[in-house]
Design an enzyme around this catalytic site. Structure first.
Site, PDB file in Angstrom:
ATOM      1  N   HIS A  83       0.468  -1.493   0.040  1.00  0.00           N
ATOM      2  CA  HIS A  83      -0.214   0.417   0.010  1.00  0.00           C
ATOM      3  C   HIS A  83       1.123   0.886  -0.189  1.00  0.00           C
ATOM      4  CE1 HIS A  83      -4.322   1.103   0.525  1.00  0.00           C
ATOM      5  NE2 HIS A  83      -3.502   2.180   1.029  1.00  0.00           N
ATOM      6  N   ASP A 162     -13.900   2.157   6.685  1.00  0.00           N
ATOM      7  CA  ASP A 162     -13.232   3.098   6.121  1.00  0.00           C
ATOM      8  C   ASP A 162     -13.439   3.557   4.171  1.00  0.00           C
ATOM      9  OD1 ASP A 162     -10.238   3.938   5.480  1.00  0.00           O
ATOM     10  OD2 ASP A 162     -10.345   2.241   3.654  1.00  0.00           O
ATOM     11  N   ARG A 169     -13.431  12.354   4.212  1.00  0.00           N
ATOM     12  CA  ARG A 169     -11.690  12.825   4.240  1.00  0.00           C
ATOM     13  C   ARG A 169     -11.641  14.368   3.327  1.00  0.00           C
ATOM     14  NH1 ARG A 169      -8.143   8.483   5.815  1.00  0.00           N
ATOM     15  NH2 ARG A 169      -6.864  10.072   6.182  1.00  0.00           N
ATOM     16  N   SER A 184      -6.366   4.141   7.988  1.00  0.00           N
ATOM     17  CA  SER A 184      -7.291   3.509   7.009  1.00  0.00           C
ATOM     18  C   SER A 184      -5.807   2.643   6.171  1.00  0.00           C
ATOM     19  CB  SER A 184      -6.846   4.935   6.490  1.00  0.00           C
ATOM     20  OG  SER A 184      -7.737   4.902   5.129  1.00  0.00           O
ATOM     21  N   LYS A 188      -7.233  -1.595   6.385  1.00  0.00           N
ATOM     22  CA  LYS A 188      -7.645  -2.545   4.878  1.00  0.00           C
ATOM     23  C   LYS A 188      -7.110  -3.366   4.448  1.00  0.00           C
ATOM     24  CE  LYS A 188      -6.922   1.187   1.977  1.00  0.00           C
ATOM     25  NZ  LYS A 188      -7.815   2.608   2.585  1.00  0.00           N
TER      26      LYS A 188
END
Ligand code: URA
Length: 420
Positions: A83, A162, A169, A184, A188
């Site tokens: 990520h 999320d 956001r 966040s 995930k």
């Protein structure tokens, strides 16, 4: 959580107190169920940006986000995941996911959409006609088993907390807080069930964390949080002072991934980060000599073939990948004087690309023709903008290129690494 209690929780956070773990659980559950409204959640997010989150609060928020949906388990498949904390022309996921799968290691990736000026992997994939990312958990699992990789979205079943908070956001300028970003991202990764995770933490003007020290702090937070869930992870802190690749915009970044995997166009900085992230993922899965495996997968076409199979499994129409071309009209943006391209304002280009794709769809955006460090003469092409409005954005795009008599000092691309 009812409205008066939520109001008191917001006020406490506003005044610098830490909220308790069970409050975070109730807040996220209420937000997903609709009993905590967007106005209150946005106010709380802004209070978090101003006051920051203690580690225990970040962990509690992450747990609450994970608990808002299902958690995948993979038996013996042992997929890995990566990520990025968000950058401009950051097409690393679209390249690395099939590349690592082609090296024999399954990748099950839960991604996000565009956030602020940064691009979102889901939007990039969906720029290809037919591609879907809203995979049900069973379809996600079946695809990883069959193809070796999949990239899916948060959904009503996978980290819905999320999904909702992320979108809020984005709309309320409450992205850049290390705790909110880490919760966040890690939620995930934990819900996706990967056994090892690699984080690409961006540092620089085009990232949410501008300074290297802030980015290193975020890298430590991500790995510590992941460890708290019993998973190993590694974080690379990589430079995002300028766009990483040479294409900015959803479909254009997918086109860049296609050309990278085919070997027809590889932007130098993008290649360094892709190889570093893919190497870290393979190493985390116990693969020896990952660099050789990566080279073989790229040179043999196996990585490109995996990319095509992944997109086809997610609904890409036959021939759509080959047919991907930049939108029209195209506007050349040229240098008005000679000099070194000293800096490129990644935020400005990310914002222009987002405006172009909003008007012109997935094939609109910007091609950067001269990376930072290049020497240009008057009239040389700096960039090309594509799609309706391309000409009107040309002055802003030109201003994003800082031309100077002296070159900028060379900076390392991988700034730091940490693991837990
Ligand atoms: N990526 C995410 O998934 N979440 C963030 O908050 C930032 C980047």
């Amino acid at each position: 959580m009812d409205e008066p209690r939520m109001r008191r929780a917001i006020a406490r956070k506003r005044d610098g107190a830490a909220l308790a773990a069970d409050e975070w659980t109730e807040i996220v559950a209420g937000f997903v169920a609709g009993t905590v409204g967007e106005a209150q959640m946005a106010a709380l997010a802004m209070a978090c940006v101003w006051r920051g989150l203690a580690f225990e609060e970040t962990l509690a928020l992450t747990r609450a986000l994970v608990a808002s949906g299902e958690t995948l388990e993979w038996a013996a498949l042992d997929p890995v995941d990566k990520h990025s904390t968000g950058g401009v022309a950051d097409g690393v996921s679209a390249i690395v996911v099939p590349l690592v799968a082609a090296c024999g290691i399954p990748v099950a990736k839960l991604s996000g959409r565009a956030l602020g000026h940064t691009g979102g992997t889901l939007d990039k994939l969906e720029a290809l006609p037919g591609v879907r990312t809203d995979l049900a958990p069973s379809a996600f699992r079946a695809q990883v088993e069959r193809v070796g990789c999949a990239i899916a979205a948060q959904s009503e079943r996978l980290v819905p907390g999320d999904k909702k908070l992320y979108a809020l956001r984005d709309r309320t300028a409450t992205v850049p807080d290390a705790g909110l970003i880490a919760a966040s991202i890690v939620s995930k990764k934990i819900a996706g069930g990967a056994v090892a995770i690699v984080y690409d933490v961006k540092a620089g003007r085009g990232a949410f964390m501008h300074g290297a020290s802030e980015a290193i702090e975020l890298a430590r937070l991500l790995t510590a949080l992941t460890r708290a869930f019993g998973r190993p992870s590694r974080a690379l802190v990589t430079d995002m002072d300028e766009p990483l690749g040479s294409r900015i915009g959803t479909g254009l970044e997918l086109l860049e991934a296609r050309d990278f995997l085919r070997g027809t166009h590889r932007a130098a900085r993008l290649e360094v980060v892709c190889r570093a992230v893919a190497g870290a993922l393979l190493r985390s899965a116990g693969v020896e000599s990952p660099e050789e495996r990566i080279e073989r997968a790229l040179a043999s076409g196996a990585a490109y073939e995996r990319f095509e199979r992944m997109l086809a499994a997610q609904g890409a129409r036959p021939g759509a990948l080959d047919a991907l071309v930049p939108a029209t009209p195209a506007q050349r943006i040229v240098a008005e004087r000679a000099g070194f391209v000293r800096e490129i304002d990644a935020v400005a280009l990310g914002e222009c690309a987002r405006e172009l794709t909003a008007r012109g769809g997935g094939a609109a955006g910007i091609a950067v023709m001269t990376p930072a460090g290049s020497v240009v003469r008057t009239g040389d092409e700096l960039a090309i903008s594509y799609g309706p409005g391309a000409a009107s954005l040309a002055p802003r795009i030109r201003d994003a290129f800082n031309l100077n008599e002296a070159p900028a000092a060379a900076r390392p691309l991988v700034v730091a690494e940490c693991s837990a």
